[in-house]
Design a protein around this motif. Structure first.
Motif, mmCIF file in Angstrom:
data_model
loop_
_atom_site.group_PDB
_atom_site.id
_atom_site.type_symbol
_atom_site.label_atom_id
_atom_site.label_comp_id
_atom_site.label_asym_id
_atom_site.label_seq_id
_atom_site.Cartn_x
_atom_site.Cartn_y
_atom_site.Cartn_z
ATOM 1 N N ASP A 1 25.652 -89.198 -26.631
ATOM 2 C CA ASP A 1 25.053 -88.269 -25.677
ATOM 3 C C ASP A 1 25.714 -88.300 -24.304
ATOM 4 O O ASP A 1 25.951 -87.234 -23.717
ATOM 5 C CB ASP A 1 23.552 -88.512 -25.568
ATOM 6 C CG ASP A 1 22.806 -87.215 -25.259
ATOM 7 O OD1 ASP A 1 23.049 -86.223 -25.973
ATOM 8 O OD2 ASP A 1 22.022 -87.195 -24.297
ATOM 9 N N PRO A 2 26.050 -89.470 -23.727
ATOM 10 C CA PRO A 2 26.817 -89.428 -22.472
ATOM 11 C C PRO A 2 28.171 -88.740 -22.623
ATOM 12 O O PRO A 2 28.653 -88.104 -21.678
ATOM 13 C CB PRO A 2 26.974 -90.909 -22.111
ATOM 14 C CG PRO A 2 25.827 -91.585 -22.779
ATOM 15 C CD PRO A 2 25.654 -90.851 -24.075
ATOM 16 N N ILE A 3 28.771 -88.847 -23.801
ATOM 17 C CA ILE A 3 30.035 -88.144 -24.047
ATOM 18 C C ILE A 3 29.789 -86.643 -23.964
ATOM 19 O O ILE A 3 30.536 -85.907 -23.292
ATOM 20 C CB ILE A 3 30.616 -88.530 -25.420
ATOM 21 C CG1 ILE A 3 30.780 -90.045 -25.534
ATOM 22 C CG2 ILE A 3 31.945 -87.805 -25.660
ATOM 23 C CD1 ILE A 3 31.230 -90.513 -26.909
ATOM 24 N N ARG A 4 28.735 -86.181 -24.632
ATOM 25 C CA ARG A 4 28.400 -84.752 -24.591
ATOM 26 C C ARG A 4 28.147 -84.291 -23.160
ATOM 27 O O ARG A 4 28.552 -83.183 -22.766
ATOM 28 C CB ARG A 4 27.155 -84.507 -25.457
ATOM 29 C CG ARG A 4 26.703 -83.051 -25.496
ATOM 30 C CD ARG A 4 25.397 -82.896 -26.257
ATOM 31 N NE ARG A 4 24.296 -83.593 -25.602
ATOM 32 C CZ ARG A 4 23.595 -83.099 -24.597
ATOM 33 N NH1 ARG A 4 23.890 -81.906 -24.095
ATOM 34 N NH2 ARG A 4 22.603 -83.789 -24.075
ATOM 35 N N GLN A 5 27.475 -85.128 -22.367
ATOM 36 C CA GLN A 5 27.121 -84.738 -21.007
ATOM 37 C C GLN A 5 28.337 -84.637 -20.087
ATOM 38 O O GLN A 5 28.371 -83.784 -19.193
ATOM 39 C CB GLN A 5 26.144 -85.762 -20.420
ATOM 40 C CG GLN A 5 24.786 -85.807 -21.085
ATOM 41 C CD GLN A 5 23.929 -86.953 -20.561
ATOM 42 O OE1 GLN A 5 24.093 -87.399 -19.432
ATOM 43 N NE2 GLN A 5 23.019 -87.434 -21.387
ATOM 44 N N PHE A 6 29.331 -85.508 -20.288
ATOM 45 C CA PHE A 6 30.404 -85.623 -19.306
ATOM 46 C C PHE A 6 31.773 -85.147 -19.801
ATOM 47 O O PHE A 6 32.699 -85.035 -19.004
ATOM 48 C CB PHE A 6 30.503 -87.079 -18.824
ATOM 49 C CG PHE A 6 29.359 -87.478 -17.939
ATOM 50 C CD1 PHE A 6 29.340 -87.107 -16.604
ATOM 51 C CD2 PHE A 6 28.285 -88.184 -18.445
ATOM 52 C CE1 PHE A 6 28.281 -87.461 -15.785
ATOM 53 C CE2 PHE A 6 27.212 -88.546 -17.640
ATOM 54 C CZ PHE A 6 27.209 -88.190 -16.305
ATOM 55 N N MET A 7 31.927 -84.839 -21.076
ATOM 56 C CA MET A 7 33.196 -84.287 -21.530
ATOM 57 C C MET A 7 33.288 -82.834 -21.067
ATOM 58 O O MET A 7 32.281 -82.231 -20.673
ATOM 59 C CB MET A 7 33.296 -84.380 -23.052
ATOM 60 C CG MET A 7 32.340 -83.480 -23.816
ATOM 61 S SD MET A 7 32.291 -83.781 -25.603
ATOM 62 C CE MET A 7 33.903 -83.142 -26.097
ATOM 63 N N PRO A 8 34.469 -82.233 -21.081
ATOM 64 C CA PRO A 8 34.594 -80.825 -20.694
ATOM 65 C C PRO A 8 33.647 -79.943 -21.509
ATOM 66 O O PRO A 8 33.536 -80.092 -22.732
ATOM 67 C CB PRO A 8 36.051 -80.503 -20.986
ATOM 68 C CG PRO A 8 36.752 -81.822 -20.879
ATOM 69 C CD PRO A 8 35.784 -82.831 -21.411
ATOM 70 N N GLN A 9 32.975 -79.022 -20.852
ATOM 71 C CA GLN A 9 31.943 -78.229 -21.515
ATOM 72 C C GLN A 9 32.496 -77.369 -22.639
ATOM 73 O O GLN A 9 31.838 -77.162 -23.658
ATOM 74 C CB GLN A 9 31.223 -77.363 -20.489
ATOM 75 C CG GLN A 9 30.390 -78.156 -19.501
ATOM 76 C CD GLN A 9 29.634 -77.270 -18.532
ATOM 77 O OE1 GLN A 9 29.213 -76.161 -18.879
ATOM 78 N NE2 GLN A 9 29.467 -77.739 -17.305
ATOM 79 N N ASN A 10 33.714 -76.837 -22.445
ATOM 80 C CA ASN A 10 34.279 -76.002 -23.509
ATOM 81 C C ASN A 10 34.548 -76.824 -24.763
ATOM 82 O O ASN A 10 34.271 -76.393 -25.886
ATOM 83 C CB ASN A 10 35.527 -75.268 -23.033
ATOM 84 C CG ASN A 10 36.569 -76.182 -22.419
ATOM 85 O OD1 ASN A 10 36.471 -77.410 -22.453
ATOM 86 N ND2 ASN A 10 37.611 -75.573 -21.825
ATOM 87 N N CYS A 11 35.049 -78.052 -24.577
ATOM 88 C CA CYS A 11 35.328 -78.927 -25.716
ATOM 89 C C CYS A 11 34.026 -79.320 -26.412
ATOM 90 O O CYS A 11 33.938 -79.328 -27.640
ATOM 91 C CB CYS A 11 36.081 -80.154 -25.229
ATOM 92 S SG CYS A 11 36.771 -81.193 -26.543
ATOM 93 N N SER A 12 33.013 -79.652 -25.618
ATOM 94 C CA SER A 12 31.713 -80.006 -26.190
ATOM 95 C C SER A 12 31.143 -78.862 -27.016
ATOM 96 O O SER A 12 30.647 -79.060 -28.130
ATOM 97 C CB SER A 12 30.737 -80.382 -25.075
ATOM 98 O OG SER A 12 29.445 -80.589 -25.573
ATOM 99 N N ALA A 13 31.212 -77.651 -26.486
ATOM 100 C CA ALA A 13 30.662 -76.491 -27.191
ATOM 101 C C ALA A 13 31.361 -76.280 -28.527
ATOM 102 O O ALA A 13 30.710 -76.032 -29.556
ATOM 103 C CB ALA A 13 30.788 -75.240 -26.314
#
Length: 554
Positions: A232-244
């Motif tokens: 979850d911290p990875i999801r929160q702080f990784m680039p939003q486009n990559c997360s999506a």
């Protein structure tokens, strides 16, 4: 990628070397990374010299301590426990600062003797002596000459706690007056990061009044079986486009693997070059490797960090980066597969075939049965299967997930039966409830214990800074949070690169100065009120004296 250049500059300044997870094609890699602190490179300098001008042994000089094999049965004898030590900054009355790297060999961790780390910063400020003690069953500190299930019976959290206490109460340190600095006479400060940070907390809870103060970095104090929150911290702080795009691809793969036709399933497997693999949870689970690379951001320098390469492969198309919503599942699935086949598979698996490297159902493979010493994967997995869990799986259906939901705790519990068939006849859950009840987990409340955490740490939700269990910082048990990753605050250069990490370190140094100024030696050894197991069995007195633990240089 937005913000990546600034982050890369930050990482380059750190100059760290990864110890958290090695990529060895000969070992099984479809498993979570360890939670060990990062290594730190020693500064280039001349001989080690004390404050009075005495030349000291090199930092990497190895000493050995006679540690009890079993603190519940001292009659079994002792084993040689390795440690490193310096009194570079020491002056009489200063603290003894004890650190264990936890679930890895202590070789290379001699940098934690120096002021390149928070350990050395505290020693320098407080005129202290520093020690790095190797954890039992890691490196060459082994009670027995193998890692069989029979040997591992004395590999427990409690035995590790008792090791730290027994060392502090009995070691005669190789320095002036080193036989007169036990915890009743000098303040001992216990320091750890990640698992060893948790061990710091657990030790101070379980054995109060031995260590006067503690510093716990990224301390995973709460044992959790289904630790889906890791991502979850990875999801929160990784680039939003990559997360999506990662979420979209994973959701699509889970849907096809659950409801798709054989042809549709095979198309996805082939997309990643994993067509020969039999089990779909292994295929989908293997893609966690790209997300696990986030943990190495805390210890990897330079522009070649794998996580950055991964996101760039998904989000940069014809020189243009995707917007916050990503490019969508069609492009991201193809791009991820292309990156996996062209670059990533060989990085993870070398020349091994996919089933050998990433499969988890062949219990005859050698990585399950290798019982030679200095096999940290086996030693750590024993603790995972028995006491802490930390299985890193897909999120619940009502929560965004970066990794497959086809992998759940039963997937890992099955593997425990392969690692340790004599211990686990059938798959069972680790005893996390017992661990948390005994050592208080998130609910720790100990005076003079400093917690340091990082917002971007994937292990954050097992620490006292979890989003799922609110704790307030107090003057007796401060909790400081910076913008760093895993154990970022342990390394001096972390503070040089990031002002929020520097603020954590500065705050810690302030509390250590305040706390250590209040230490008063005891008139008698606290352990005389409750004799140690060694004292109870070594009679008469002359026999006991012959059995006092000794230290030798190797």
């Amino acid at each position: 990628m937005i913000g990546f250049i600034r982050l890369l500059q930050f990482l380059a300044l750190l100059g760290w070397v990864s110890a958290s997870r090695s990529r060895n094609p000969r070992s099984h890699v479809n498993r979570a990374p360890h939670a060990a602190p990062p290594l730190v490179e020693l500064p280039e300098s001349g001989p080690v010299v004390s404050r009075n001008g005495t030349q000291l042994p090199p930092y990497n000089t190895t000493f050995e301590f006679d540690q009890l094999i079993d603190h519940n049965n001292p009659s079994l004898g002792t084993f040689k426990q390795r440690f490193f030590h310096t009194w570079e900054f020491y002056e009489e009355g200063g603290p003894i600062i004890l650190f264990t790297p936890g679930e890895v060999s202590a070789t290379g961790y001699d940098g934690y003797l120096t002021n390149s780390t928070i350990n050395g910063q505290i020693a320098q400020q407080q005129n202290g002596s520093t020690i790095v003690l190797e954890h039992r069953f890691y490196g060459l500190s082994n009670p027995y000459n193998n890692l069989s299930v029979a040997s591992l019976q004395v590999h427990t959290i409690q035995q590790a706690i008792d090791d730290l206490v027994y060392f502090a109460q009995n070691a005669k340190l190789p320095m002036p007056n080193g036989d007169n600095v036990t915890p009743d006479k000098a303040p001992w400060v216990l320091i750890g990061g990640s698992y060893s940070g948790a061990l710091t907390s657990w030790t101070m809870v379980n054995k109060p009044d031995v260590f006067f103060a503690g510093y716990a970095s990224s301390a995973v104090v709460e044992a959790i079986t289904d630790f889906w929150q890791y991502f979850d911290p990875i999801r929160q702080f990784m680039p939003q486009n990559c997360s999506a795009d990662v979420q979209a691809v994973i959701s699509h793969i889970d849907d096809v693997f659950t409801h798709g036709t054989p042809a549709q399933i095979q198309t996805i497997k082939d997309n990643f070059g994993l067509g020969i693999m039999t089990h779909l949870d292994d295929v989908a689970g293997a893609l966690r490797n790209n997300l696990w690379d986030w943990q190495s951001l805390s210890v990897t320098s330079g522009p070649h960090a794998q996580f950055f390469n991964f996101c760039d492969a998904l989000e940069v198309k014809n020189g243009v980066s995707a917007g916050k919503g990503g490019w969508g599942v069609d492009h991201a699935l193809t791009a991820w597969g292309s990156y996996w086949n062209s670059t990533y598979y060989s990085f993870v698996c070398g020349n091994e075939d996919a089933e050998t490297c990433l499969g988890s159902y062949n219990s005859s493979q050698s990585f399950w049965t290798d019982i030679t010493v200095d096999n940290s994967d086996r030693s750590w997995t024993w603790i995972v299967c028995n006491e802490v869990g930390f299985y890193q799986e897909g999120a619940p259906t009502d929560w965004p997930s970066l990794v497959t939901r086809l992998v759940q705790p039963a997937y890992d519990e099955r593997q425990c039966t392969y690692w340790f068939p004599e211990q686990f006849k059938t798959a069972v859950a680790p005893r996390v409830g017992t661990t948390n009840a005994k050592y208080t987990g998130w609910d720790v409340n100990i005076d003079r214990l400093f917690f340091a955490n990082g917002q971007r740490d994937p292990w954050r939700d097992a620490t006292v800074s979890s989003d799922f269990h609110t704790r307030q910082s107090t003057n007796s048990m401060p909790i400081a949070v910076g913008d760093g990753f895993h154990c970022s605050d342990l390394i001096t250069s972390g503070g040089t690169a990031d002002s929020t990490i520097l603020a954590v370190q500065t705050k810690a140094l302030g509390f250590m100065k305040e706390w250590l100024s209040t230490f008063k030696p005891k008139k008698t050894l606290a352990r005389r009120d409750a004799p140690t197991p060694t004292e109870r069995i070594r009679k008469p007195i002359n026999a006991w004296l012959r059995g006092v633990p000794t230290i030798t240089a190797v």
